[in-house]
Design a protein around this motif. Sequence first.
Motif, PDB file in Angstrom:
ATOM      1  N   TRP A   1      53.829   8.651  19.899  1.00 16.80           N
ATOM      2  CA  TRP A   1      55.296   8.672  19.895  1.00 16.80           C
ATOM      3  C   TRP A   1      55.786   7.744  18.806  1.00 16.80           C
ATOM      4  O   TRP A   1      55.402   6.589  18.743  1.00 16.80           O
ATOM      5  CB  TRP A   1      55.828   8.232  21.254  1.00 16.80           C
ATOM      6  CG  TRP A   1      55.532   9.219  22.320  1.00 16.80           C
ATOM      7  CD1 TRP A   1      54.405   9.282  23.098  1.00 16.80           C
ATOM      8  CD2 TRP A   1      56.349  10.313  22.720  1.00 16.80           C
ATOM      9  NE1 TRP A   1      54.488  10.335  23.952  1.00 16.80           N
ATOM     10  CE2 TRP A   1      55.667  10.996  23.746  1.00 16.80           C
ATOM     11  CE3 TRP A   1      57.586  10.781  22.303  1.00 16.80           C
ATOM     12  CZ2 TRP A   1      56.187  12.116  24.367  1.00 16.80           C
ATOM     13  CZ3 TRP A   1      58.101  11.906  22.929  1.00 16.80           C
ATOM     14  CH2 TRP A   1      57.406  12.558  23.942  1.00 16.80           C
ATOM     15  N   HIS A   2      56.663   8.219  17.935  1.00 16.48           N
ATOM     16  CA  HIS A   2      57.112   7.373  16.834  1.00 16.48           C
ATOM     17  C   HIS A   2      58.604   7.460  16.541  1.00 16.48           C
ATOM     18  O   HIS A   2      59.163   6.541  15.977  1.00 16.48           O
ATOM     19  CB  HIS A   2      56.321   7.665  15.557  1.00 16.48           C
ATOM     20  CG  HIS A   2      56.237   9.112  15.216  1.00 16.48           C
ATOM     21  ND1 HIS A   2      57.300   9.827  14.689  1.00 16.48           N
ATOM     22  CD2 HIS A   2      55.212   9.984  15.350  1.00 16.48           C
ATOM     23  CE1 HIS A   2      56.916  11.076  14.482  1.00 16.48           C
ATOM     24  NE2 HIS A   2      55.662  11.201  14.890  1.00 16.48           N
ATOM     25  N   GLY A   3      59.290   8.527  16.854  1.00 16.39           N
ATOM     26  CA  GLY A   3      60.723   8.626  16.608  1.00 16.39           C
ATOM     27  C   GLY A   3      61.088   8.536  15.143  1.00 16.39           C
ATOM     28  O   GLY A   3      62.158   8.050  14.795  1.00 16.39           O
ATOM     29  N   SER A   4      60.204   9.018  14.273  1.00 14.58           N
ATOM     30  CA  SER A   4      60.410   8.920  12.826  1.00 14.58           C
ATOM     31  C   SER A   4      60.459  10.282  12.163  1.00 14.58           C
ATOM     32  O   SER A   4      59.918  11.257  12.671  1.00 14.58           O
ATOM     33  CB  SER A   4      59.266   8.125  12.174  1.00 14.58           C
ATOM     34  OG  SER A   4      59.236   6.817  12.665  1.00 14.58           O
ATOM     35  N   THR A   5      61.072  10.299  10.993  1.00 14.64           N
ATOM     36  CA  THR A   5      61.040  11.491  10.145  1.00 14.64           C
ATOM     37  C   THR A   5      59.677  11.526   9.444  1.00 14.64           C
ATOM     38  O   THR A   5      58.949  10.521   9.448  1.00 14.64           O
ATOM     39  CB  THR A   5      62.150  11.410   9.075  1.00 14.64           C
ATOM     40  OG1 THR A   5      61.851  10.324   8.194  1.00 14.64           O
ATOM     41  CG2 THR A   5      63.525  11.241   9.704  1.00 14.64           C
ATOM     42  N   PRO A   6      59.310  12.642   8.824  1.00 13.16           N
ATOM     43  CA  PRO A   6      58.028  12.704   8.115  1.00 13.16           C
ATOM     44  C   PRO A   6      57.888  11.676   6.994  1.00 13.16           C
ATOM     45  O   PRO A   6      56.790  11.331   6.596  1.00 13.16           O
ATOM     46  CB  PRO A   6      58.010  14.130   7.551  1.00 13.16           C
ATOM     47  CG  PRO A   6      58.848  14.903   8.502  1.00 13.16           C
ATOM     48  CD  PRO A   6      59.948  13.962   8.908  1.00 13.16           C
ATOM     49  N   ARG A   7      58.994  11.141   6.505  1.00 12.26           N
ATOM     50  CA  ARG A   7      58.945  10.134   5.444  1.00 12.26           C
ATOM     51  C   ARG A   7      59.033   8.708   5.988  1.00 12.26           C
ATOM     52  O   ARG A   7      59.140   7.754   5.239  1.00 12.26           O
ATOM     53  CB  ARG A   7      60.026  10.401   4.433  1.00 12.26           C
ATOM     54  CG  ARG A   7      59.845  11.770   3.765  1.00 12.26           C
ATOM     55  CD  ARG A   7      60.885  11.999   2.720  1.00 12.26           C
ATOM     56  NE  ARG A   7      60.684  11.074   1.620  1.00 12.26           N
ATOM     57  CZ  ARG A   7      60.151  11.396   0.451  1.00 12.26           C
ATOM     58  NH1 ARG A   7      59.797  12.624   0.229  1.00 12.26           N
ATOM     59  NH2 ARG A   7      60.003  10.503  -0.484  1.00 12.26           N
ATOM     60  N   GLY A   8      59.035   8.547   7.315  1.00 12.97           N
ATOM     61  CA  GLY A   8      59.016   7.229   7.925  1.00 12.97           C
ATOM     62  C   GLY A   8      60.371   6.655   8.286  1.00 12.97           C
ATOM     63  O   GLY A   8      60.455   5.536   8.774  1.00 12.97           O
ATOM     64  N   GLY A   9      61.436   7.415   8.067  1.00 13.72           N
ATOM     65  CA  GLY A   9      62.763   6.948   8.450  1.00 13.72           C
ATOM     66  C   GLY A   9      63.010   7.145   9.939  1.00 13.72           C
ATOM     67  O   GLY A   9      62.249   7.822  10.632  1.00 13.72           O
ATOM     68  N   HIS A  10      64.065   6.563  10.431  1.00 15.06           N
ATOM     69  CA  HIS A  10      64.414   6.669  11.845  1.00 15.06           C
ATOM     70  C   HIS A  10      65.013   8.053  12.126  1.00 15.06           C
ATOM     71  O   HIS A  10      66.027   8.422  11.556  1.00 15.06           O
ATOM     72  CB  HIS A  10      65.423   5.565  12.191  1.00 15.06           C
ATOM     73  CG  HIS A  10      65.828   5.556  13.610  1.00 15.06           C
ATOM     74  ND1 HIS A  10      66.966   4.929  14.044  1.00 15.06           N
ATOM     75  CD2 HIS A  10      65.258   6.076  14.728  1.00 15.06           C
ATOM     76  CE1 HIS A  10      67.090   5.073  15.348  1.00 15.06           C
ATOM     77  NE2 HIS A  10      66.060   5.771  15.778  1.00 15.06           N
ATOM     78  N   ALA A  11      64.393   8.807  13.011  1.00 13.98           N
ATOM     79  CA  ALA A  11      64.916  10.113  13.438  1.00 13.98           C
ATOM     80  C   ALA A  11      65.912   9.847  14.564  1.00 13.98           C
ATOM     81  O   ALA A  11      65.570   9.885  15.738  1.00 13.98           O
ATOM     82  CB  ALA A  11      63.777  11.023  13.895  1.00 13.98           C
ATOM     83  N   ARG A  12      67.128   9.525  14.195  1.00 13.09           N
ATOM     84  CA  ARG A  12      68.128   9.006  15.134  1.00 13.09           C
ATOM     85  C   ARG A  12      68.342   9.868  16.382  1.00 13.09           C
ATOM     86  O   ARG A  12      68.493   9.349  17.467  1.00 13.09           O
ATOM     87  CB  ARG A  12      69.449   8.800  14.427  1.00 13.09           C
ATOM     88  CG  ARG A  12      69.354   7.760  13.347  1.00 13.09           C
ATOM     89  CD  ARG A  12      70.703   7.487  12.717  1.00 13.09           C
ATOM     90  NE  ARG A  12      70.601   6.820  11.435  1.00 13.09           N
ATOM     91  CZ  ARG A  12      70.184   5.591  11.243  1.00 13.09           C
ATOM     92  NH1 ARG A  12      69.800   4.871  12.261  1.00 13.09           N
ATOM     93  NH2 ARG A  12      70.122   5.058  10.044  1.00 13.09           N
ATOM     94  N   ARG A  13      68.350  11.146  16.236  1.00  7.76           N
ATOM     95  CA  ARG A  13      68.577  12.016  17.400  1.00  7.76           C
ATOM     96  C   ARG A  13      67.308  12.265  18.203  1.00  7.76           C
ATOM     97  O   ARG A  13      67.360  12.802  19.297  1.00  7.76           O
ATOM     98  CB  ARG A  13      69.149  13.362  16.947  1.00  7.76           C
ATOM     99  CG  ARG A  13      70.564  13.249  16.409  1.00  7.76           C
ATOM    100  CD  ARG A  13      71.147  14.588  16.062  1.00  7.76           C
ATOM    101  NE  ARG A  13      71.146  15.461  17.229  1.00  7.76           N
ATOM    102  CZ  ARG A  13      71.167  16.781  17.157  1.00  7.76           C
ATOM    103  NH1 ARG A  13      71.189  17.386  15.987  1.00  7.76           N
ATOM    104  NH2 ARG A  13      71.172  17.504  18.256  1.00  7.76           N
ATOM    105  N   TRP A  14      66.163  11.905  17.647  1.00  7.87           N
ATOM    106  CA  TRP A  14      64.881  12.258  18.271  1.00  7.87           C
ATOM    107  C   TRP A  14      63.990  11.038  18.474  1.00  7.87           C
ATOM    108  O   TRP A  14      62.818  11.042  18.127  1.00  7.87           O
ATOM    109  CB  TRP A  14      64.157  13.307  17.423  1.00  7.87           C
ATOM    110  CG  TRP A  14      65.058  14.391  16.941  1.00  7.87           C
ATOM    111  CD1 TRP A  14      65.433  14.635  15.661  1.00  7.87           C
ATOM    112  CD2 TRP A  14      65.725  15.361  17.730  1.00  7.87           C
ATOM    113  NE1 TRP A  14      66.286  15.697  15.609  1.00  7.87           N
ATOM    114  CE2 TRP A  14      66.492  16.178  16.873  1.00  7.87           C
ATOM    115  CE3 TRP A  14      65.769  15.642  19.101  1.00  7.87           C
ATOM    116  CZ2 TRP A  14      67.270  17.220  17.316  1.00  7.87           C
ATOM    117  CZ3 TRP A  14      66.562  16.685  19.545  1.00  7.87           C
ATOM    118  CH2 TRP A  14      67.281  17.466  18.658  1.00  7.87           C
ATOM    119  N   ASP A  15      64.528   9.970  19.065  1.00  7.04           N
ATOM    120  CA  ASP A  15      63.727   8.764  19.237  1.00  7.04           C
ATOM    121  C   ASP A  15      63.585   8.313  20.694  1.00  7.04           C
ATOM    122  O   ASP A  15      63.033   7.271  20.970  1.00  7.04           O
ATOM    123  CB  ASP A  15      64.281   7.619  18.386  1.00  7.04           C
ATOM    124  CG  ASP A  15      65.674   7.180  18.820  1.00  7.04           C
ATOM    125  OD1 ASP A  15      66.224   7.739  19.788  1.00  7.04           O
ATOM    126  OD2 ASP A  15      66.215   6.265  18.172  1.00  7.04           O
TER     127      ASP A  15
END
Length: 92
Positions: free
Chosen positions: A45-59
């Motif tokens: 579980w990481h809640g990140s985008t593929p580039r390592g940013g915060h996936a705000r809606r999916w965390d």
Amino acid sequence: QGQLLAKSWSSLFGGQSGAALQGPIYSFNGRNVLMDPLWPSRLAWHGSTPRGGHARRWDCQGWRSSGTAEGMATALGEGRLLAGHRHNCSTP
């Protein structure tokens, strides 16, 4: 268990979708997560985008057990660490 997962923090999460994790991967109590039946869903579980940013809606931030929220997670042993998909936050 003394195993090296990555040479550095940036090599773990850097590049296109982060590092490719290779097992075995152990839980804090010494169980091999990739083999042990105690772990039916082998996800990082990481809640990140593929580039390592915060996936705000999916965390899974603010998740409640009665909710249907989804978070980003990657199946361990399959591909890159941050190349995840949305999974229900209630998944054990």
